[in-house]
Scaffold this active site. Structure first.
Site, PDB file in Angstrom:
ATOM      1  CD  GLU A  16      47.613  86.210  22.509  1.00  0.00           C
ATOM      2  OE1 GLU A  16      48.221  86.995  21.735  1.00  0.00           O
ATOM      3  OE2 GLU A  16      46.369  86.125  22.530  1.00  0.00           O
ATOM      4  CG  HIS A  29      38.433  80.136  18.421  1.00  0.00           C
ATOM      5  ND1 HIS A  29      39.264  80.768  17.524  1.00  0.00           N
ATOM      6  CD2 HIS A  29      37.999  81.108  19.257  1.00  0.00           C
ATOM      7  CE1 HIS A  29      39.310  82.067  17.813  1.00  0.00           C
ATOM      8  NE2 HIS A  29      38.558  82.300  18.862  1.00  0.00           N
TER       9      HIS A  29
HETATM   10  C1  LIG Z   1      45.651  85.599  19.297  1.00  0.00           C
HETATM   11  C2  LIG Z   1      44.300  85.752  19.873  1.00  0.00           C
HETATM   12  N1  LIG Z   1      44.189  86.120  21.154  1.00  0.00           N
HETATM   13  C3  LIG Z   1      42.958  86.261  21.690  1.00  0.00           C
HETATM   14  C4  LIG Z   1      41.844  86.045  20.961  1.00  0.00           C
HETATM   15  C5  LIG Z   1      40.467  86.215  21.575  1.00  0.00           C
HETATM   16  N2  LIG Z   1      39.797  87.329  20.936  1.00  0.00           N
HETATM   17  C6  LIG Z   1      38.925  87.175  19.931  1.00  0.00           C
HETATM   18  S1  LIG Z   1      38.388  88.624  19.328  1.00  0.00           S
HETATM   19  C7  LIG Z   1      39.291  89.490  20.443  1.00  0.00           C
HETATM   20  C8  LIG Z   1      39.225  90.973  20.502  1.00  0.00           C
HETATM   21  C9  LIG Z   1      39.552  91.605  19.255  1.00  0.00           C
HETATM   22  O1  LIG Z   1      39.279  92.942  19.382  1.00  0.00           O
HETATM   23  P1  LIG Z   1      39.402  93.866  18.128  1.00  0.00           P
HETATM   24  O2  LIG Z   1      40.654  93.528  17.399  1.00  0.00           O
HETATM   25  O3  LIG Z   1      39.240  95.258  18.582  1.00  0.00           O
HETATM   26  O4  LIG Z   1      38.192  93.407  17.201  1.00  0.00           O
HETATM   27  P2  LIG Z   1      36.620  93.563  17.456  1.00  0.00           P
HETATM   28  O5  LIG Z   1      36.183  92.310  18.115  1.00  0.00           O
HETATM   29  O6  LIG Z   1      36.400  94.743  18.296  1.00  0.00           O
HETATM   30  O7  LIG Z   1      36.029  93.673  16.111  1.00  0.00           O
HETATM   31  C10 LIG Z   1      40.011  88.644  21.250  1.00  0.00           C
HETATM   32  C11 LIG Z   1      40.902  89.072  22.327  1.00  0.00           C
HETATM   33  C12 LIG Z   1      42.015  85.638  19.633  1.00  0.00           C
HETATM   34  N3  LIG Z   1      40.972  85.360  18.851  1.00  0.00           N
HETATM   35  N4  LIG Z   1      43.249  85.527  19.101  1.00  0.00           N
END
Ligand SMILES: Cc1ncc(C[n+]2csc(CCOP(=O)(O)OP(=O)(O)O)c2C)c(N)n1
Ligand SMILES: [Mg+2]
Lengths: 342, 323
Positions: free
Chosen positions: B60, B129
């Site tokens: 971000e 959220h």
């Molecule tokens: C700061 C922030 N930006 C965006 C999100 C939305 N979001 C939730 S999970 C996620 C992806 C995370 O991917 P990863 O770290 O690979 O974890 P996984 O879900 O694959 O376990 C995103 C972008 C968030 N929760 N927090």
């Protein structure tokens, strides 16, 4: 270091068996939660850990109770592997006061402070600096405990990840950075997120050890975690473990999400064929550590635990509306004896 | 006139501005996902390609700063944050860089960008959220802040934001997405800094933001049945605030209720209330009341969510307490 495929067998049978039980427990709990989400019994968003069980289990099995673990939005596996109570987990998902966060947090915010699980966060990368801070505390207070940050491949896109790696390495803090590279960050394949997808390589820039592990190989995860943990306990500083794995379900919820054009059924099937639980099970049976009857006993026992956890969740009460503001602030410290009051 | 949903109104504004102006582009998390940010970004990548519709990693701070950098060269980027909760990571870029740039350099360089933040709450999503943090942006000098409450304004204010020469924070609420209303096909603007009267009345003024405007309209008809004639103001822009419209109404009614579905302390409702007491105190027949969220993080359990979020009922009760 590339993926190391050497055989391995220097972990006690008791630990091996316990790891198997933990993994199966995680799997079954997650499958049950998936069903309950589908049935709309559980409303809060749940990110299932199915397919990744070897990582939480392998790492946490190499820890002591006093070591700390931080988790993410995909939190259930880490909680269970660290020894979290599934009754209070289930109650939390139902939003009951008997839940581990008293119905205030839900799936993405579970906690068990007494066993070194201070909480999970829904902000990507949010807990990585916190793990570094726990490492800092251990360092200042000269304890030989370690802090573990579990996070996804997606979390390595945030600046806070790099700041944390640098500070932990600079101060030689006892932190284990465990990246669960499941190849996706929500809808995006890792190749669309990172200019260099070899996450373990990032460690080099901070002069800390970085290894890439087959994250579906529980024994390998345990061994590498143990190595990193010992290294940290000796005051030598942090390590980065990249564990390659795959989530079987979609980003959130129970569906497999192969119809959305994000990933193929073929890819999913190929990873399901590498099931970490089946793999450990086959190994244990081959080594005569686990018998067929024992396996059935374990399976039944876990099913019973889950039934009990559902009954526990059901029985609990919902928070009262007039308790909405409870827990906004902590109780005041008794400052009577702190010295002169100004 | 043609009816369109709030989602489609945003979608149309994006299609039209990006098509018309080569300097406009959209960047943010999920703009090219099967969910298309609640369907607001449907069809964009097919039409404009991945050069101008840019899906991003979770970064971000870096991405918001990059959008600002492009704005410094005269482009008009729209940086989208799918949840306001994630915008804290971008806060340094927004508050220290983007908001200050024009002033700090004596007006020689401006940052014509739109920072689009989405409120996405309910459904037991809990504290990280659920946030509606419009007050944080409204607090910062150099930023304009808009919060459309209906499809017409969603399109018109988004186009205004894109063509404004300042950074504009455009905030929408997912709870509004399915609401339909009149939306002209052609491009048009809704002026930033101008509120709108949604219902004329003489007994009490209700000033509301975003989702609460819809609730205020509901409350207005309930109150009418009980013989209370409320004037409802949709403030639309939080900064610069249309003080004239508010003052004129309160001078007439003598009573003010401000409804903003965000935290109370140091919030937009408090600011509007202070402006009225500072400027037209003599017109008031009763204390000003705020209908806001309590100063508590969003809870998870549905039972607590119900107690936490506010509705038309809260407005009705508050108004009645004044009359
Ligand atoms: C700061 C922030 N930006 C965006 C999100 C939305 N979001 C939730 S999970 C996620 C992806 C995370 O991917 P990863 O770290 O690979 O974890 P996984 O879900 O694959 O376990 C995103 C972008 C968030 N929760 N927090
Ligand atoms: Mg991932």
């Amino acid at each position: 270091m590339p993926i190391n495929k050497k055989p391995h067998n220097n972990i006690s049978p008791a630990v091996l068996k316990k790891m198997y039980i933990t993994m199966l427990r995680i799997r079954r709990v997650e499958e049950k939660i998936g069903e309950l989400v589908r049935a709309k019994e559980i409303i809060c968003p749940c990110h299932l850990y199915i397919g990744q069980e070897a990582i939480a289990t392998g790492v946490c099995s190499a820890l002591r109770k006093e070591d700390y673990v931080f988790s993410t939005h995909r939190s259930h596996g880490h909680y269970i592997a660290k020894g979290g109570d599934i009754n209070t987990l289930m109650a939390e998902l139902y939003g009951k006061i008997t839940g581990c966060s008293k119905g205030r947090g839900g799936s993405m915010h579970i906690t068990s402070p007494d066993i070194g699980f201070p909480g999970s966060s829904a902000i990507v990368t949010g807990t990585i600096p916190l793990a570094v801070g726990v490492g800092l505390s251990f360092h200042i207070r000269e304890k030989d405990n370690v802090a573990v940050a579990f996070f996804g491949d997606g979390a390595t896109n945030e600046g806070a990840f790099y700041e944390s790696l640098n500070f932990a390495a600079l101060k030689k803090l006892p932190v284990i950075f465990v990246c669960e590279n499941n190849l996706y960050s929500t809808h995006m394949n890792i190749s669309k997120c990172l200019s260099d997808t070899r996450i373990y390589k990032k460690a080099e820039a901070f002069k800390m050890p970085g290894v890439c592990i087959d994250g579906n190989d529980t024994i390998k995860v345990f061994e590498q975690a143990k190595k990193a943990i010992d290294f940290a306990r000796e005051g030598k500083g942090p390590s980065l473990l990249e564990c390659l794995t795959y989530r079987w379900r979609g980003h959130v919820g129970p569906n497999i999400d192969v119809d959305k054009g994000l990933r193929s059924e073929k890819e999913l099937k190929s990873w399901m064929a590498k099931c970490p639980i089946k793999r450990l099970e086959a190994f244990l049976m081959k080594q005569d550590i686990l018998s067929k009857s024992e396996k059935e006993k374990i399976s039944k026992q876990i099913n019973k635990e889950i039934e009990e956890s559902l009954a526990f969740a059901e029985k609990g009460s919902f928070p009262k509306a007039n308790e909405l503001h409870k827990y906004v602030f902590a109780k005041d410290l008794d400052t009577k004896n702190l010295g002169k009051r100004i | 006139m043609r009816k369109l949903s709030y989602v489609k109104a945003i979608n149309e504004a994006l299609h039209q501005t990006i098509e018309k102006d080569k300097n406009v582009f959209l960047i943010g998390q999920g703009v090219i996902s099967p969910w298309y940010v609640g369907a607001t970004t449907v069809g964009l990548v097919d039409k404009f390609g991945e050069n101008r519709i840019i899906d991003t990693p979770v970064s971000e701070s870096g991405i918001t700063g990059a959008a600002a950098g492009a704005a410094l060269t005269g482009m008009r980027p729209i940086v989208m944050h799918p949840r306001m909760d994630f915008m804290y990571y971008a806060m340094d870029q927004i508050a220290n860089q983007i908001a200050n740039w024009h002033y700090m350099f004596g007006g020689q360089v401006n940052v014509p960008m739109t920072i689009w933040g989405i409120i996405n709450r309910g459904g037991e999503q809990a504290a990280q959220h659920s946030q509606a943090i419009q007050a944080m942006f409204t607090h910062i000098p150099g930023l304009k802040v808009v919060m459309p409450s209906n499809p017409y304004d969603a399109k018109g204010l988004l186009i205004s934001a894109i063509y404004d020469n300042n950074p504009v924070v455009f905030i929408d609420d997912r709870w509004l997405y399915e609401i339909t209303g009149d939306v002209p096909k052609e491009m048009y603007t809704v002026p930033i800094g101008k509120g709108a009267i949604r219902k004329k009345g003489k007994d009490v003024t209700i000033v509301a933001t975003s989702w609460m405007v819809q609730k205020a309209i509901e409350a207005g008809s309930i109150l009418q049945k009980d013989g209370i004639d409320a004037e409802i103001i949709d403030i639309r822009t939080l900064k610069p605030l249309d003080e004239t419209l508010i003052f004129k109404s309160v001078k007439k009614t003598g009573r003010l209720v401000v409804a903003d579905a965000a935290w109370k302390t140091c919030g937009v409702a408090g600011e509007i209330s202070a402006l009225v007491t500072e400027n037209i105190f003599q017109s008031l027949k009763a204390p000003i009341k705020r209908v806001t969220l309590p100063d508590t993080p969003a809870p998870m359990s549905s039972v607590l969510e119900k107690a936490y979020y506010i509705d038309a009922d809260n407005i009705v009760k508050t108004v009645k307490s004044l009359i």
